[in-house]
Design an enzyme around this catalytic site. Structure first.
Site, PDB file in Angstrom:
ATOM      1  N   TYR A 173       0.852  -1.188   0.000  1.00  0.00           N
ATOM      2  CA  TYR A 173       0.000   0.000   0.000  1.00  0.00           C
ATOM      3  C   TYR A 173       0.890   1.240   0.000  1.00  0.00           C
ATOM      4  CZ  TYR A 173      -3.985  -2.953   1.425  1.00  0.00           C
ATOM      5  OH  TYR A 173      -4.974  -3.903   1.484  1.00  0.00           O
ATOM      6  N   LEU A 224     -18.503  -1.405   1.476  1.00  0.00           N
ATOM      7  CA  LEU A 224     -19.263  -0.369   0.757  1.00  0.00           C
ATOM      8  C   LEU A 224     -18.965  -0.421  -0.736  1.00  0.00           C
ATOM      9  CD1 LEU A 224     -18.851   2.638   3.213  1.00  0.00           C
ATOM     10  CD2 LEU A 224     -20.800   1.090   2.974  1.00  0.00           C
TER      11      LEU A 224
END
Length: 332
Positions: free
Chosen positions: A56, A206
């Site tokens: 990341y 989500l």
């Protein structure tokens, strides 16, 4: 903060975990000060599970968490790290390397960037097709014996691979995308996890903001270096169809007196006490909204209304672009 245990052999963690990826990568620019403040707010709210990956931001996320950890008690937190993904200087993904020597090398760098003596849960981010999963898990098991890792996890693995891994060493959880619009896990993978006593940490609850109630077509036009600029679910007619699902969910949520995002997160949490949703907040206001889902309890009628608003097969587009889908053992 409510708690849940990760599998039959894993640690007890907060009912929701903090997914830190967006603080460094994949969703465009982020604010360092706000990211650190969001981390602090999450810990102060009782969140103990912190999820990151060594790729990341090419190490940036681990260094950011390492800085954040200076203000908190390390032994009160459960740090989960994914490894094995290869990227070039431009950030493009090149594949995965899960050879035993590579795993130990990646772990050494993660320990240094995080400035910790051990990692609570260490996991290959994807199945490396050139390396038997038994070899990869065996290498991490050696690091458990040496004290550098506490528990072993998996990410985006299929049922057969999960079984092979579990024969080598105890597996505490599988990290995988799971949401109202990503439900493939329910067919074979979730039953396998429950049979073997393995928990789940669910990311993408989500669908990367798609069903958060905050995404709009106008926002889609200015994604920059954002994963969603290349995601099939955020493109053209697919986006139109998927935003209609989000609006249908909003209607049900409003009847319940909660936000769209809270309804989506609470739905994932309602699927079982062995599932821990990861909240990918990088701002305090989004974190506060997400944590509100902890107090949402659905009746059977509520769940039926949600299922009717967002049918399990209604989503348009695959989870990743075709080039990345080939790396998902969980989709085979």
């Amino acid at each position: 903060m409510k708690t849940r245990q990760l599998g039959k052999t894993g640690p007890v963690v907060s009912a929701f975990g903090l997914g830190a990826m967006g603080m460094s990568d994949m969703y465009g620019s982020s604010d360092r000060a706000e990211s650190l403040a969001t981390f602090d707010a999450a810990v102060e709210a009782g969140m103990t599970l912190i999820d990151t990956g060594d790729f990341y931001g090419m190490g940036h996320n681990e260094m950011l968490i390492g800085e954040a950890l200076k203000s908190h008690k390390r032994d009160k937190l459960v740090i989960s790290v994914k490894t094995g993904a290869l990227r070039d200087p431009n950030g493009q993904f090149l594949g995965f390397d899960s050879r035993p020597a590579a795993i130990k090398n990646f772990l050494a760098y993660s320990l240094k960037r995080l400035n910790v003596d051990y990692i609570d849960i260490y996991r290959p981010s994807r199945l490396d097709p050139s390396v038997p999963i038994e070899d990869t898990i065996g290498a991490i098991a050696e690091m458990v014996q040496a004290g550098y890792v506490r528990h072993i996890g998996l990410s985006e693995m299929g049922a057969e691979t999960i079984r092979k891994a579990a024969k080598v060493a105890p597996i505490v959880d599988l990290q995988i995308e799971y949401s109202l619009v990503s439900r493939g896990v329910e067919k074979d993978i979730l039953p396998t996890l429950r049979e073997l006593g393995i928990g789940m940490t669910a990311y993408g609850v989500l669908s990367r903001g798609l069903i958060s109630g905050h995404w709009t077509k106008a926002r889609s036009e200015d994604t920059g270096r954002d994963f969603r600029a290349h995601s099939p679910r955020f493109q053209g007619d697919n986006l139109d169809a998927n935003l209609k699902l989000a609006e249908a969910l909003r209607a049900v949520a409003e009847d319940k007196g909660v936000t769209t995002a809270q309804a989506a997160i609470a739905w994932v949490a309602s699927r079982g006490d062995d599932i821990v949703p990861l909240i990918g907040a990088r701002r305090r206001d989004r974190l506060t909204e997400a944590l509100g889902a902890l107090e949402v309890n659905f009746t059977p009628e509520d769940l039926a209304a949600i299922e009717a608003a967002v049918p399990s097969e209604a989503v348009a587009g695959t989870r990743y672009a075709e080039a990345m889908m080939q790396f998902l053992d969980s989709e085979r």
